[in-house]
Structure formats: structure tokens, C-alpha cells
Design a protein around this motif. Structure first.
Motif, short mmCIF file in Angstrom:
data_model
loop_
_atom_site.label_atom_id
_atom_site.label_comp_id
_atom_site.label_asym_id
_atom_site.label_seq_id
_atom_site.Cartn_x
_atom_site.Cartn_y
_atom_site.Cartn_z
N ARG A 236 7.92 1.01 9.29
CA ARG A 236 6.67 1.45 8.68
C ARG A 236 5.71 0.27 8.55
O ARG A 236 4.49 0.41 8.72
N ALA A 237 6.25 -0.89 8.26
CA ALA A 237 5.41 -2.09 8.22
C ALA A 237 4.87 -2.40 9.61
O ALA A 237 3.73 -2.84 9.76
N LEU A 238 5.69 -2.16 10.64
CA LEU A 238 5.20 -2.33 12.01
C LEU A 238 4.06 -1.37 12.31
O LEU A 238 3.10 -1.71 12.99
N ALA A 239 4.18 -0.14 11.79
CA ALA A 239 3.10 0.83 11.96
C ALA A 239 1.83 0.33 11.30
O ALA A 239 0.71 0.55 11.80
N ALA A 240 1.97 -0.36 10.16
CA ALA A 240 0.80 -0.92 9.48
C ALA A 240 0.18 -2.04 10.31
O ALA A 240 -1.05 -2.15 10.40
N VAL A 241 1.02 -2.86 10.94
CA VAL A 241 0.50 -3.91 11.82
C VAL A 241 -0.31 -3.26 12.94
O VAL A 241 -1.43 -3.68 13.26
N ILE A 268 -3.11 -9.81 8.67
CA ILE A 268 -2.51 -8.54 9.08
C ILE A 268 -1.04 -8.50 8.68
O ILE A 268 -0.56 -7.49 8.14
N ILE A 269 -0.32 -9.58 8.93
CA ILE A 269 1.11 -9.63 8.58
C ILE A 269 1.29 -9.53 7.06
O ILE A 269 2.17 -8.81 6.58
N ALA A 270 0.43 -10.20 6.31
CA ALA A 270 0.54 -10.17 4.84
C ALA A 270 0.30 -8.75 4.32
O ALA A 270 1.03 -8.26 3.45
N ALA A 271 -0.73 -8.09 4.83
CA ALA A 271 -1.05 -6.73 4.37
C ALA A 271 0.03 -5.74 4.78
O ALA A 271 0.40 -4.84 4.02
N ARG A 280 -8.11 -4.09 -4.95
CA ARG A 280 -7.78 -5.27 -5.74
C ARG A 280 -6.45 -5.89 -5.30
O ARG A 280 -6.34 -7.10 -5.15
N ALA A 281 -5.46 -5.02 -5.06
CA ALA A 281 -4.16 -5.53 -4.62
C ALA A 281 -4.25 -6.15 -3.23
O ALA A 281 -3.62 -7.18 -2.96
N LEU A 282 -5.04 -5.53 -2.37
CA LEU A 282 -5.19 -6.05 -1.01
C LEU A 282 -5.83 -7.43 -1.03
O LEU A 282 -5.31 -8.37 -0.43
N LEU A 283 -6.96 -7.55 -1.70
CA LEU A 283 -7.70 -8.81 -1.71
C LEU A 283 -6.99 -9.87 -2.55
O LEU A 283 -7.32 -11.06 -2.45
N GLY A 284 -6.03 -9.45 -3.35
CA GLY A 284 -5.27 -10.40 -4.16
C GLY A 284 -4.10 -11.02 -3.43
O GLY A 284 -3.47 -11.95 -3.94
N LEU A 285 -3.81 -10.53 -2.22
CA LEU A 285 -2.72 -11.11 -1.45
C LEU A 285 -3.06 -12.54 -1.06
O LEU A 285 -4.17 -12.84 -0.63
N LYS A 286 -2.07 -13.43 -1.18
CA LYS A 286 -2.29 -14.85 -0.95
C LYS A 286 -2.87 -15.14 0.44
O LYS A 286 -3.79 -15.95 0.58
N ASP A 287 -2.32 -14.49 1.46
CA ASP A 287 -2.73 -14.81 2.83
C ASP A 287 -3.75 -13.83 3.40
O ASP A 287 -4.05 -13.89 4.60
N PHE A 288 -4.29 -12.95 2.55
CA PHE A 288 -5.26 -12.00 3.08
C PHE A 288 -6.65 -12.59 2.94
O PHE A 288 -7.30 -12.51 1.88
N ASN A 289 -7.11 -13.19 4.02
CA ASN A 289 -8.42 -13.85 4.00
C ASN A 289 -9.07 -13.69 5.36
O ASN A 289 -8.52 -13.07 6.27
N GLY A 290 -10.26 -14.24 5.50
CA GLY A 290 -11.01 -14.10 6.74
C GLY A 290 -12.40 -13.58 6.43
O GLY A 290 -12.66 -13.04 5.35
N ARG A 291 -13.30 -13.71 7.41
CA ARG A 291 -14.69 -13.31 7.19
C ARG A 291 -14.83 -11.83 6.85
O ARG A 291 -15.72 -11.45 6.09
N ALA A 303 -6.26 1.99 7.20
CA ALA A 303 -5.24 1.72 8.23
C ALA A 303 -3.84 1.69 7.60
O ALA A 303 -2.89 2.24 8.16
N ILE A 304 -3.73 1.05 6.45
CA ILE A 304 -2.44 0.99 5.76
C ILE A 304 -2.00 2.38 5.34
O ILE A 304 -0.82 2.75 5.48
N GLN A 305 -2.95 3.19 4.84
CA GLN A 305 -2.61 4.56 4.44
C GLN A 305 -2.19 5.40 5.64
O GLN A 305 -1.28 6.23 5.55
N GLU A 306 -2.83 5.16 6.76
CA GLU A 306 -2.46 5.87 8.00
C GLU A 306 -1.01 5.59 8.35
O GLU A 306 -0.26 6.50 8.72
N ALA A 307 -0.60 4.34 8.21
CA ALA A 307 0.79 3.98 8.50
C ALA A 307 1.74 4.58 7.46
O ALA A 307 2.84 5.03 7.79
N ARG A 308 1.29 4.63 6.22
CA ARG A 308 2.13 5.19 5.14
C ARG A 308 2.36 6.68 5.34
O ARG A 308 3.44 7.21 4.98
N ASP A 309 1.40 7.38 5.93
CA ASP A 309 1.49 8.84 6.09
C ASP A 309 2.21 9.28 7.37
O ASP A 309 2.44 10.48 7.55
#
Length: 427
Positions: A236-241, A268-271, A280-291, A303-309
Motif C-alpha cells: 500500500r505504501a508502494l501504491a502511495a509512491v 515522496i518516500i517520507a509521505a 498538518r501531518a503531511l507538512l509536519g513530516l521531517k523530510d517532506f519539503n520542496g518548492r 494521491a495518498i488517499q487514492e492509494a489508501r482506497d
């Protein structure tokens, strides 16, 4: 009576080699062609030139999503050098017509052929100086190294990773770009002579002809090339990737920005690992950064919800599907005979490479060789085996010169693989 004067100069062991002269533009820096009348004039100029045309293209890899050409450099005897901005025109038909039937000289042709074809420029014949260098056994085949080795000039490379989509282009960048085609004609002549002297000119001719049909490889599951994806074992995490990679790719294509500048692979790997359900949880992840981490947060959460479903049956496999043989490290366990074939071929190909001064990967593509070795011809009669191996290699795209050299390796490896290894007797 003294002997003849010794005119031999003594060598200082600490004496430094003479500096290599810097390559300069013989005709000065031309202006950039951005108007149709100027393009037509340059086309006439190049049509009236003689000999092959040196051609190069500058892209904005690392900055833009597309692989389009943002500057095209050309040089031909009797025509001089031209710098063309392809983004200023709907097409380059006048130039394409002027170069019809003219041999192109390129360095690392596979890097530029696609973007040149995109603007209507396609060669009818070509000479690739990088590939020639490989066939000739040069240990380093970058353009600057070949120019210095074969022609004795130093070539600047300070702007190779620049953002060529920038406008206006700085004069120092334009000079760098013009210098890339300046030595190609002379380099081609030097290398063509070497190919003839080494008996490899026919090999080169077949390789250059093969390049005329080159198209970039389209990967079936490009998201699996996400850096560090091998750390994700949960399906499922692979589906999120996969979903996050797809969302990033769509945004990058729409904005024509290289994907990594919107969201790095590490994000992407962190999320995908955390699978957060809130902004809030997403943006609070240590490695979730970028423009684009915050700007496109809604897209990432969708996208994450799509993988969860996803249903269990629709989750991606842990490993990519392969239509070919297994990884080489697994051969000995899956099929001991195949493992012995592979081991024999590795040594034989290494010996052949050393004897001919050609890299193994240029003698035949590793994938083609492995496919034939994994499922070799059924016969073990040496002559039919050699003929069948040659046919299989040819069907996989090997050129005649490669088939002639590698088919005997396949034959010998196939026969060697059938021989059971000696088992030492017990004391």
C-alpha cells in the motif's frame, strides 16, 4: 678532439607539461537566429557549404520537464557557425531542407536526436564522435577529453548544466555553445582515420546507421525509479509512491518544470511511509519539503488517499514485472546450468573486450546477451548452435559485426554450461 655536440635537452623531473592551448572561435561569435528571414538566409548558407555538418543542441535538463532543444548549434565548411533559437519558430523546415542528405557529426547522438527530431531535424547519415571513441578504446570519451587527446586543445565545459531556457542567453553561454561544434569536423576526420587504421570502420558504419532509428526507451513503470523506493516493502505504501509520483509528474508537465524541483524523491518516500491524512501531518513530516510541498499539498493528500482506497488486488507488486530473465545474481540458484553459462560468458566477454579495446557493453547490450544465455538454442551441435545463436542475437537488434564476435561466445558458454562441475572426492 671533442665528440659531436650533444643537443639533447635534459629533462627536469619536476618540469610541468606544456599547457594545452584553449580552443577559440575561428570566425567570432555569431548572433542568435530568431527571425524567419535570418533562418532562411542561414539555410541557404548551409546548403551552399561543403562536407558534413557539425550539430549540437542545448536542453534545460534539471530545470524543465520537457527535453526540448532551447538552442541548436551548427557548423559546416564554407558556411561557418550558426546559433538557432528553435523556440522562436513553428518549425525549422528551411534548415531541414538545407541539410537533407548531409552527414551529421554529433557527440553522444542519443542525447540530441530526439529533441532535434521534435523540431523537424532528422539525419540521413551521421558520425558520432563519442561512439567512435568507445570503439577505438579511448578510456574517456567526453567531448572535452577527446578534443584534448586527439586535437591538442582545451575545451571549456563550464556551462554544460545551465538553464538554457533562460532568455536572453548570456554571451559567455553562447560562446561555450558555439565552441562545442567548432572542433567536431576536425575530430571526425581524426577519428575516421583511426577507425580505418584499426580495422573498425565497418563496425562504426553499422553503429552509426543503427542510430538513425534511435528512439528513447519508454519505461513501463517509471515511478519505480524513485530514489530509495527499495526501502518500501509495504504494497500500500508502494501504491502511495506510485500515486504521488504520478501527481508530481502531471504537475511538472503542466508547468514544464523538472519534477524534482517540485517535490524531491525523498519527500515522496517520507509521505508514502507515513501515509498522513491531514495537511498538518503531511507538512509536519521531517523530510517532506520542496518548492511544491505546501503549494500542492491538496494534490499530495489526494494521491495518498487514492492509494489508501485501492483494493488489495490493485496494489502494485513489490518487485517490477520482468519480461526477460531473472537478475544475474539469481541464475545459479534458479538454474545452475544457466549460472554456469553466465559465468563462462562473463570471462569470455571480458577477454574479448580487452583484446579488441572495446567496452563490453558496446560489443553487445548486456540485456540481449542475458536473454540468449537464459534461453539458449536447443541444439548442442556446435555449427547449428552457432547459427541459431547468431539469429537470436540479430533478432534482438545486434549488428552484424557484434553477432560475428558474440555468437561464438554464446555457443561456447552454452556448451560449457552443460558440463557438470568437478566434485572433489571425499577423503
Amino acid at each position: 678532439m671533442s665528440g659531436p655536440e650533444d643537443t639533447t635537452e635534459s629533462k627536469d623531473p619536476e618540469e610541468k607539461p606544456a599547457p594545452v592551448p584553449l580552443l577559440t572561435l575561428r570566425d567570432g561569435l555569431p548572433g542568435v537566429i530568431e527571425r524567419t528571414p535570418d533562418l532562411e538566409a542561414v539555410a541557404e548558407q548551409f546548403a551552399a557549404g561543403s562536407g558534413p555538418v557539425a550539430i549540437d543542441a542545448e536542453r534545460a535538463s534539471g530545470y524543465r520537464y520537457s527535453s526540448r532543444a532551447y538552442l541548436i548549434q551548427l557548423r559546416r565548411e564554407g558556411a561557418g557557425t550558426a546559433l538557432v533559437d528553435p523556440t522562436a519558430f513553428d518549425d525549422l523546415a528551411p534548415l531541414a531542407e538545407a541539410l537533407d542528405g548531409v552527414e551529421w557529426i554529433l557527440h553522444a547522438a542519443t542525447q540530441d536526436l530526439a529533441c532535434l527530431a521534435e523540431v523537424g531535424l532528422r539525419p540521413s547519415s551521421l558520425f558520432d564522435t563519442e561512439l567512435a571513441g568507445r570503439l577505438l578504446g579511448y578510456p574517456r570519451v567526453g567531448l572535452a577529453t577527446l578534443v584534448e587527446t586527439a586535437l591538442g586543445h582545451h575545451l571549456r565545459k563550464e556551462h554544460s548544466a545551465a538553464d538554457w531556457s533562460k532568455r536572453p542567453l548570456p554571451e559567455s553561454w553562447l560562446e561555450y555553445a558555439a565552441l562545442d561544434v567548432e572542433p567536431l569536423g576536425e575530430l571526425r576526420e581524426a577519428m575516421a582515420t583511426e577507425l580505418v587504421e584499426s580495422g573498425k570502420d565497418e563496425w562504426a558504419r553499422q553503429e552509426f546507421e543503427h542510430l538513425l532509428d534511435f528512439t528513447p526507451t519508454q519505461r513501463a513503470e517509471p515511478w519505480r525509479r524513485t530514489s530509495q523506493v527499495h526501502k518500501i516493502r509495504n504494497r500500500r505504501a508502494l501504491a502511495a509512491v506510485r500515486a504521488l509520483w504520478g501527481a508530481r509528474d502531471r504537475i511538472a508537465a503542466e508547468r514544464d518544470i523538472t519534477p524534482g524541483r517540485i517535490l524531491p524523491d525523498s519527500a515522496i518516500i517520507a509521505a508514502a511511509t507515513a501515509m498522513p491524512s491531514s495537511r498538518r501531518a503531511l507538512l509536519g513530516l521531517k523530510d517532506f519539503n520542496g518548492r511544491g510541498a505546501s503549494r500542492h499539498a491538496t494534490a499530495w493528500l489526494e494521491a495518498i488517499q487514492e492509494a489508501r482506497d485501492l483494493d488489495e488486488a490493485d496494489l502494485p507488486r513489490r518487485a517490477a514485472r520482468h519480461d526477460g530473465p531473472p537478475p544475474p545474481r539469481a541464475w545459479a540458484d534458479k538454474d545452475p546450468r544457466a549460472g554456469r553459462r553466465l559465468a563462462h560468458s562473463k570471462q569470455a566477454m571480458a577477454d574479448l573486450s580487452e583484446a579488441l579495446h572495446v567496452p563490453v557493453e558496446n560489443l553487445v547490450t548486456p540485456d540481449s546477451l542475458r536473454r540468449v544465455l537464459w534461453t539458449p538454442p536447443a541444439t548442442r551441435d556446435p555449427e547449428p548452435l552457432l547459427s541459431d545463436a547468431a539469429g537470436m542475437l540479430s533478432d534482438l537488434g545486434a549488428r552484424p559485426w557484434q553477432v560475428e564476435l558474440v555468437a561464438p561466445v554464446v555457443r561456447d558458454a552454452t556448451l560449457a554450461g552443460d558440463q557438470e562441475p568437478d566434485v572433489p572426492e571425499a577423503d
